[in-house]
Design an enzyme around this catalytic site. Structure first.
Site, PDB file in Angstrom:
ATOM      1  N   GLY A  22       7.980 120.420  39.688  1.00 26.65           N
ATOM      2  CA  GLY A  22       9.269 120.101  39.079  1.00 26.65           C
ATOM      3  C   GLY A  22       9.808 121.215  38.198  1.00 26.65           C
ATOM      4  O   GLY A  22       9.710 122.400  38.519  1.00 26.65           O
ATOM      5  N   ASP A  45       9.518 103.696  33.841  1.00 26.98           N
ATOM      6  CA  ASP A  45      10.736 102.980  33.453  1.00 26.98           C
ATOM      7  C   ASP A  45      10.623 101.482  33.727  1.00 26.98           C
ATOM      8  O   ASP A  45      10.169 101.070  34.800  1.00 26.98           O
ATOM      9  CB  ASP A  45      11.937 103.513  34.244  1.00 26.98           C
ATOM     10  N   TYR A  75      10.206 106.305  27.024  1.00 29.22           N
ATOM     11  CA  TYR A  75      10.544 107.717  27.269  1.00 29.22           C
ATOM     12  C   TYR A  75      11.508 108.244  26.193  1.00 29.22           C
ATOM     13  O   TYR A  75      11.329 109.342  25.648  1.00 29.22           O
ATOM     14  CB  TYR A  75      11.169 107.817  28.662  1.00 29.22           C
TER      15      TYR A  75
HETATM   16  N1  CAA Z   1      23.664 102.410  32.581  1.00 29.64           N
HETATM   17  C1  CAA Z   1      24.140 101.189  32.275  1.00 29.64           C
HETATM   18  N2  CAA Z   1      23.554 100.054  32.682  1.00 29.64           N
HETATM   19  C2  CAA Z   1      22.486 100.150  33.458  1.00 29.64           C
HETATM   20  C3  CAA Z   1      21.934 101.397  33.808  1.00 29.64           C
HETATM   21  C4  CAA Z   1      22.577 102.556  33.352  1.00 29.64           C
HETATM   22  N3  CAA Z   1      22.133 103.779  33.624  1.00 29.64           N
HETATM   23  N4  CAA Z   1      20.843 101.190  34.560  1.00 29.64           N
HETATM   24  C5  CAA Z   1      20.706  99.856  34.680  1.00 29.64           C
HETATM   25  N5  CAA Z   1      21.693  99.240  34.028  1.00 29.64           N
HETATM   26  C6  CAA Z   1      21.906  97.783  33.871  1.00 29.64           C
HETATM   27  C7  CAA Z   1      22.014  97.125  35.249  1.00 29.64           C
HETATM   28  O1  CAA Z   1      23.337  97.213  35.731  1.00 29.64           O
HETATM   29  C8  CAA Z   1      21.610  95.696  34.922  1.00 29.64           C
HETATM   30  O2  CAA Z   1      22.691  95.028  34.280  1.00 29.64           O
HETATM   31  P1  CAA Z   1      22.886  93.447  34.468  1.00 29.64           P
HETATM   32  O3  CAA Z   1      21.634  92.802  33.946  1.00 29.64           O
HETATM   33  O4  CAA Z   1      24.086  93.172  33.648  1.00 29.64           O
HETATM   34  O5  CAA Z   1      23.071  93.256  35.931  1.00 29.64           O
HETATM   35  C9  CAA Z   1      20.527  95.882  33.847  1.00 29.64           C
HETATM   36  O6  CAA Z   1      20.751  97.189  33.286  1.00 29.64           O
HETATM   37  C10 CAA Z   1      19.124  95.795  34.432  1.00 29.64           C
HETATM   38  O7  CAA Z   1      19.006  96.812  35.427  1.00 29.64           O
HETATM   39  P2  CAA Z   1      18.329  96.544  36.824  1.00 29.64           P
HETATM   40  O8  CAA Z   1      18.962  95.383  37.535  1.00 29.64           O
HETATM   41  O9  CAA Z   1      18.306  97.848  37.542  1.00 29.64           O
HETATM   42  O10 CAA Z   1      16.859  96.071  36.384  1.00 29.64           O
HETATM   43  P3  CAA Z   1      15.523  96.327  37.128  1.00 29.64           P
HETATM   44  O11 CAA Z   1      14.482  95.620  36.341  1.00 29.64           O
HETATM   45  O12 CAA Z   1      15.659  96.084  38.593  1.00 29.64           O
HETATM   46  O13 CAA Z   1      15.298  97.945  37.011  1.00 29.64           O
HETATM   47  C11 CAA Z   1      15.033 100.016  35.895  1.00 29.64           C
HETATM   48  C12 CAA Z   1      15.162  98.513  35.751  1.00 29.64           C
HETATM   49  C13 CAA Z   1      13.789 100.363  36.729  1.00 29.64           C
HETATM   50  C14 CAA Z   1      14.888 100.610  34.524  1.00 29.64           C
HETATM   51  C15 CAA Z   1      16.297 100.563  36.601  1.00 29.64           C
HETATM   52  O14 CAA Z   1      17.450 100.060  35.921  1.00 29.64           O
HETATM   53  C16 CAA Z   1      16.360 102.075  36.555  1.00 29.64           C
HETATM   54  O15 CAA Z   1      15.660 102.742  37.291  1.00 29.64           O
HETATM   55  N6  CAA Z   1      17.216 102.645  35.700  1.00 29.64           N
HETATM   56  C17 CAA Z   1      17.405 104.064  35.563  1.00 29.64           C
HETATM   57  C18 CAA Z   1      16.522 104.581  34.483  1.00 29.64           C
HETATM   58  C19 CAA Z   1      16.724 106.078  34.348  1.00 29.64           C
HETATM   59  O16 CAA Z   1      17.842 106.563  34.261  1.00 29.64           O
HETATM   60  N7  CAA Z   1      15.640 106.836  34.348  1.00 29.64           N
HETATM   61  C20 CAA Z   1      15.728 108.237  34.259  1.00 29.64           C
HETATM   62  C21 CAA Z   1      14.585 108.839  35.050  1.00 29.64           C
HETATM   63  S1  CAA Z   1      14.720 110.608  35.141  1.00 29.64           S
HETATM   64  C22 CAA Z   1      14.327 111.135  33.611  1.00 29.64           C
HETATM   65  O17 CAA Z   1      13.891 110.408  32.766  1.00 29.64           O
HETATM   66  C23 CAA Z   1      14.517 112.584  33.371  1.00 29.64           C
HETATM   67  C24 CAA Z   1      15.378 112.824  32.197  1.00 29.64           C
HETATM   68  O18 CAA Z   1      14.896 113.260  31.169  1.00 29.64           O
HETATM   69  C25 CAA Z   1      16.818 112.600  32.297  1.00 29.64           C
END
Ligand code: CAA
Length: 239
Positions: A12, A88, A147
């Protein structure tokens, strides 16, 4: 030749940093934890030495840095604390194990590695420490209480250690990358990815080289007046 050690340096963003440092004339060592296949492939491609230890464990860091010293015959001049993981989940569903793993690998590791290398940097009156934070440590992110806490913790740590080290020729800075195209961001669900890109003014994820370039700047001897700061590289996201 200055010695640069990059934790999580075989994959990465870390792999890009290791390669860029080598191209700039550093003697580079890349640490990895368990993924020996990737580490061996990286070594074959780059001829950069790879060493395995778990950065979340202090004794392993003492051993690992000792092995590097024995192999290279010198102490670390540039430390890039890059190793990091995600686990996450929404907070109400988060397993305590996923809290401790992320804090251990992403934050306690920074204590461990700095604690091991700082005595020799103080003796030499030179050092460069570059800690990888994240945009999500500054602004928070859904599903990342663990995180975000670790990455925000790195910022306070960086400022405090910078104050302690300023008179010793050691700079301590953080880089806060935004979303960079890597294996880590590949696993984000497509619908969420689209939402995230919608919030990035530049309109895309960043590239590994765009982070590696900043490491070269902070590692350089000429960056001696830059310390305790955070460089945001996130495509223009407002924090
Ligand atoms: N912004 C706003 N709202 C968000 C969101 C976002 N980025 N991501 C999720 N939500 C909301 C969803 O729309 C949902 O809303 P409702 O309950 O009103 O429907 C709520 O949050 C729950 O989300 P999920 O339905 O997706 O819940 P889940 O349990 O299926 O999944 C999760 C949870 C695994 C955390 C998933 O939401 C996810 O993968 N999110 C992204 C997390 C992320 O951005 N990680 C970054 C990884 S890369 C990194 O970390 C490198 C870095 O430094 C940038």
């Amino acid at each position: 030749m200055k010695i640069a050690l990059v934790t999580g340096g075989t994959r990465g963003i870390g792999s890009g940093i290791s390669r860029a440092l080598k191209e700039s004339g550093y003697l580079v060592v890349a640490n990895y934890n368990k993924d020996i296949d990737t580490a061996e492939k990286f070594h074959e491609e780059t001829e950069i030495s790879v060493f395995s230890w778990d950065v979340s464990d202090y004794d392993s860091c003492v051993r690992g840095v000792g092995e590097v010293r024995d192999a290279l015959g010198g102490d670390v001049d540039v430390l890039v604390n890059n190793a990091g993981i995600t686990r996450d989940s929404m907070f109400h569903k988060m397993d305590p194990t996923d809290w401790h793993r992320v804090i251990g690998t992403n934050l306690t590791s920074v204590f461990n590695m700095c604690r091991v290398v700082i005595p020799t940097m103080r003796e030499k009156k030179f050092g460069r420490i570059i800690n990888m934070s994240s945009v999500n440590g500054l602004k928070g992110q859904v599903g990342q209480t663990n995180y975000s806490a670790a990455k925000a913790g790195i910022l306070g740590f960086t400022k405090a250690l910078a104050l302690e080290s300023a008179s010793k020729g050691i700079t301590v800075n953080a880089i806060a990358p935004g979303y960079i195209s890597t294996d880590m961001t590949d696993t984000i669900r497509d619908d969420i990815k689209e939402k995230i890109i919608g919030g990035i003014p530049v309109g895309r994820f960043g590239k590994i080289d765009e982070i590696a370039h900043a490491v070269l700047y902070l590692a350089d001897e000429r960056a001696s007046y830059v310390t305790g700061t955070t460089l945001n590289i996130n495509g223009g996201q407002y924090l």
